[in-house]
Structures are given as C-alpha cells and as structure tokens.
Design an enzyme around this catalytic site. Structure first.
Site, PDB file in Angstrom:
ATOM      1  N   TYR A 108       2.292  -4.672  -3.535  1.00 20.79           N
ATOM      2  CA  TYR A 108       3.260  -4.413  -4.786  1.00 20.79           C
ATOM      3  C   TYR A 108       4.158  -3.352  -4.481  1.00 20.79           C
ATOM      4  O   TYR A 108       3.832  -2.087  -3.853  1.00 20.79           O
ATOM      5  CB  TYR A 108       2.099  -3.772  -6.019  1.00 20.79           C
ATOM      6  CG  TYR A 108       2.714  -3.346  -7.368  1.00 20.79           C
ATOM      7  CD1 TYR A 108       3.364  -4.323  -8.224  1.00 20.79           C
ATOM      8  CD2 TYR A 108       2.844  -1.952  -7.528  1.00 20.79           C
ATOM      9  CE1 TYR A 108       3.828  -3.889  -9.156  1.00 20.79           C
ATOM     10  CE2 TYR A 108       3.236  -1.688  -8.945  1.00 20.79           C
ATOM     11  CZ  TYR A 108       3.634  -2.583  -9.632  1.00 20.79           C
ATOM     12  OH  TYR A 108       4.458  -2.265 -10.785  1.00 20.79           O
ATOM     13  N   ASP A 203       6.987   0.978   2.518  1.00 21.29           N
ATOM     14  CA  ASP A 203       6.674   1.479   1.186  1.00 21.29           C
ATOM     15  C   ASP A 203       5.520   2.360   1.223  1.00 21.29           C
ATOM     16  O   ASP A 203       4.287   1.746   1.218  1.00 21.29           O
ATOM     17  CB  ASP A 203       6.517   0.410   0.095  1.00 21.29           C
ATOM     18  CG  ASP A 203       6.233   0.719  -1.363  1.00 21.29           C
ATOM     19  OD1 ASP A 203       6.178   2.112  -1.575  1.00 21.29           O
ATOM     20  OD2 ASP A 203       6.140   0.124  -2.056  1.00 21.29           O
ATOM     21  N   LYS A 231       3.928   8.666  -6.043  1.00 19.54           N
ATOM     22  CA  LYS A 231       2.491   9.174  -6.378  1.00 19.54           C
ATOM     23  C   LYS A 231       2.354  10.625  -5.951  1.00 19.54           C
ATOM     24  O   LYS A 231       2.468  11.490  -6.758  1.00 19.54           O
ATOM     25  CB  LYS A 231       1.690   8.208  -5.755  1.00 19.54           C
ATOM     26  CG  LYS A 231       1.710   6.809  -6.496  1.00 19.54           C
ATOM     27  CD  LYS A 231       0.659   5.991  -6.284  1.00 19.54           C
ATOM     28  CE  LYS A 231       0.672   4.805  -7.310  1.00 19.54           C
ATOM     29  NZ  LYS A 231       1.402   3.273  -6.797  1.00 19.54           N
TER      30      LYS A 231
HETATM   31  C1  LIG Z   1       2.320   2.673  -7.342  1.00 18.73           C
HETATM   32  C2  LIG Z   1       3.426   1.785  -6.242  1.00 18.73           C
HETATM   33  C3  LIG Z   1       4.650   1.493  -6.464  1.00 18.73           C
HETATM   34  C4  LIG Z   1       5.257   1.677  -7.894  1.00 18.73           C
HETATM   35  O1  LIG Z   1       5.275   2.945  -8.350  1.00 18.73           O
HETATM   36  P1  LIG Z   1       5.679   3.502  -9.823  1.00 18.73           P
HETATM   37  O2  LIG Z   1       5.734   4.902  -9.822  1.00 18.73           O
HETATM   38  O3  LIG Z   1       4.171   2.980 -10.595  1.00 18.73           O
HETATM   39  O4  LIG Z   1       6.761   2.501 -10.127  1.00 18.73           O
HETATM   40  C5  LIG Z   1       5.079   1.090  -5.704  1.00 18.73           C
HETATM   41  N1  LIG Z   1       4.872   0.736  -4.421  1.00 18.73           N
HETATM   42  C6  LIG Z   1       3.744   1.076  -3.987  1.00 18.73           C
HETATM   43  C7  LIG Z   1       3.146   0.790  -2.775  1.00 18.73           C
HETATM   44  C8  LIG Z   1       2.634   1.434  -5.213  1.00 18.73           C
HETATM   45  O5  LIG Z   1       1.530   1.855  -4.679  1.00 18.73           O
END
Ligand SMILES: *Cc1c(COP(=O)(O)O)cnc(C)c1O
Length: 395
Positions: A108, A203, A231
């Site tokens: 994701y 990511d 995060k």
């Molecule tokens: C949470 C997450 C996102 C999205 O971040 P948001 O701040 O919720 O938009 C993207 N990539 C990874 C790996 C994530 O865990």
C-alpha cells in the site's frame, strides 16, 4: 470512539481502557502523549500555526532526516504518505521520461489513483481489486507484481523494455500484514532497477525510524534512488516526506519542471512534533531499538505459543517492532500466501482480545506495532489474554 490516550493505553467513549498495538497505524513510537512531543507542539502553537514560508523547525527536521538516511541528500516535506509517494512517482517519471511504474501486490502506498492497484491495507481487508472512482485508463501504466519474486520483475523489465520509470516497494511490507523481504530479494530489486535505468523508490512511510532508526535501507544496507517517509517522522501529526540525491530533487519546482506544492507542507506544529520524536529516538537509538525489538519478539513468541498450545495454526512474521500473527500453517511471503489465511479465526481472536482490553489492528492484513511506552508487564498481560482467548476458541 477513542477519547484519549496516554503512554501505551487508550480510553474509549465508554471508559474502556486498552493496551494499544495500533499506535495510530505506526507513528507513535513513544506511545501517546510523549511529554517532549506535547511540549514541542504547545510551544510551536504559541509562535503561530502556519506561515506559508519555511521555518527553522523545517530545516532542523530535514537535517535530522538526512542524517538518518544518507541516501537522501535533499528532502521535501508534504503532509501525508500519500502525497510523498505520489510526488516521488511524478519525479521518477519526469527524470526517466518513462510512463510505466511497478508496484507489488499487497503493498500500500497511499490512496492516489495510480497506486490503488492490488493494494494492501483497507483495500486488501475488503477484498476489492482497487477502488471505485479510478478509471482504468488512469492505472494502465501501473504494473502490479508478486512480492518476493525476482523472476516476475525480470519478466516485466523484459516485456516493458525501457518503459518502466520506477519500482516502488515497501522494503518490509506492513500493509498485507508484516511480510519481510526474503534474503537477497531487495538486493536483486536494486540491481535489476539499476541495470534497467529504472528508479528504485523505497516507500519507508511505515518502516522509516521504525524497523531501525535509518529505516529498512539501513537494516538491509540497500541504497534506493528515492525514499518516501511519513508516520513516525510526524511524531503523531500529519507529515510525509520524499527525498533523494540533489540531481533528482533539483528537478522539483521551483528549481525544476516537476510541480509539487502544499499549503500546509512543513507545518510548524508537525515539524516540531516530528523533531521532538526523532531527537529522542536518535539520541537513544543504541538502546531504544534493541530493547523495543526484543520486547516485540517476546510478545510475538508468547502469543504464537499460546495459539499452538490450543491447537491453532499460526505463522508469525516480525521485523523489529512491526509484527503480524497470520492464522495459517504455511509461510507468508507475498499476497497469495497472505490472502488464504483464516480471517474468520482472526476475527474471533481480535474480538476476544478487544474484550480483554487489547487493541490490535482490526484486520489480518495490517501490522501491529510496539512503542517504548509498552512495559514487560503489558506484554505479559497481553500474552495471558491471548492464552485465555485461544482456550475459549479451542473449547
Ligand atoms: C501509511 C502508508 C502510506 C500512506 O500514508 P498516509 O499518511 O496514510 O497517506 C503510504 N505508504 C506506506 C508504506 C504506508 O504504510
């Protein structure tokens, strides 16, 4: 509804208290209301909440991030992980003049249109292929491949020769549950992308400052071209970031032709919260991470043993303080091995734990987390709760 949190605990609107293993889906490495974070936010608020111009806190956080991630010479702050990955992909397409992107099933990367293909997190939980409202024309340049599968990536590069701008990957997946890379997998992805002139985007929105201070790239010693963060770097406030070498980052507006902007990007409150959190983590990194990871190991093993003692098949995946108990007897290393897990059993486990005062991610396909606020007693209590829940399921 949750009304408050303190340390490792949250309280809901009915006054029930829970040991929290979701931690706002990862950011709260120091637990709820860490005093240094709360104080930094209050102090920043007194100075003004937004200016539409850079502040010292933004430069300070950038320095802290760059110091932890040597692959990032320059960093740009945004307000969410979604913006970070979306912008990094735009940059990768501009820098390579190529259209296709590769992502992996069960990963994701936020909810921008191009990335909502075979996505993890809520998309996986609800078993939907993508999202309504995303025209298929918008995702025709997105290739979704199985994770931990080098041959599939080789094939894609052969089939779409010189057309793949970038490969975006969760170096440790959190969004189909915790799924680590197999030994040698990230190395292979790195060398294939380099050979094919395609950019590698790590990511690390979830893994950055989580699986180790310098993220998965430090843990596995791999240097991506671009990195996205979120995060943990926001300390519980909305922050995202992306960065890489100056040659790439200078292609972003206003220095270059790749447009990206945000009214509240680098927001002073968010920068202050992130900086306070990273300072604590950075200063204590030599002791904080080993202690946190060991405690997570104890919890993961304790709950797994409790399941097995009651004849319940469980496979536990853990990297640092990210972990998932999969209700299956086979290894889980990609979406096809995660998907067939016994979600009905997971649901019973989850509800039982909730009733016992333990707040776990409400899906088989989401990782759980630990914070420095969790104590050995919390872990023992959680294992005891799991033992009782599994005994109830068994009986
Ligand atoms: C949470 C997450 C996102 C999205 O971040 P948001 O701040 O919720 O938009 C993207 N990539 C990874 C790996 C994530 O865990």
């Amino acid at each position: 509804m949750i009304v408050s949190g303190q340390g490792a605990r949250m309280t809901d609107a009915d006054g029930n208290r829970y040991i929290d293993y979701v931690l706002s889906w990862g950011p709260l490495m120091l637990g709820h209301c860490a005093p240094e974070v709360v104080e930094a936010v209050i102090e920043a608020a007194h100075k003004g909440t937004s200016f539409g111009a850079s502040t010292p806190a933004e430069a300070d956080l950038a320095e802290q991030v760059i110091e932890a991630f040597p692959s990032m010479e320059k960093v740009r702050f945004v307000s969410s992980g979604t913006e970070a990955t979306m912008s990094a992909i735009r940059l990768a397409r501009a820098a390579t003049s190529r259209k296709y992107i590769v992502k992996f099933e069960g990963c994701y990367h936020g909810h921008s249109d191009a990335l909502l293909v075979k996505a993890g997190s809520g998309v996986a939980t609800f078993g939907i292929p993508g999202s309504a409202g995303v025209p298929e024309e918008f995702v025709k340049f997105t290739l979704a491949l199985p994770y931990n599968n080098v041959a599939a990536l080789e094939e894609a590069f052969a089939k779409f020769k010189d057309q793949i701008a970038c490969v975006i990957i969760e170096p440790v997946v959190g969004n189909m549950g915790c799924v680590p890379p197999k030994p040698g997998y990230l190395e292979a992805v790195r060398s294939l992308t380099a050979r094919e002139g395609s950019l590698l985007i790590f990511d690390e929105v979830m893994t950055g400052f989580r699986v180790s201070y310098g993220g998965a790239q430090e843990l596995y010693n791999i240097k991506p071209d671009l990195t996205t963060l979120g995060k943990v770097i926001g300390g519980g406030l909305p922050v995202g970031a992306y960065g890489g070498p100056a040659t790439l980052m200078n292609q972003i507006s206003p220095l270059g032709p790749v447009y990206q902007a945000g009214t509240l990007s680098g927001n002073p409150l968010a920068m202050a919260a992130g900086l306070a959190m990273l300072k604590t983590l950075g200063t204590g990194r030599k002791t904080i991470y080993p202690a946190l990871n060991a405690l997570a190991g104890k919890l993961v093993a304790g709950v797994s043993e409790a399941a097995r003692a009651n004849g319940i098949a469980i496979t536990s995946n853990q990297v640092g303080s990210m972990f998932t108990w999969f209700f299956t007897d086979h290894e889980v290393f990609d979406w096809d091995t995660a998907a067939p897990c016994n979600t009905e059993l997971f649901g019973r486990f989850h509800r039982g734990m909730l009733d016992a005062g333990v707040w776990l991610p409400p899906s088989q396909f989401e990782a759980a987390f630990l914070s420095t606020a969790h104590t050995a007693t919390d872990i023992d209590d959680t294992i005891a709760a799991a033992r009782a829940v599994f005994a109830g399921i068994h009986g």
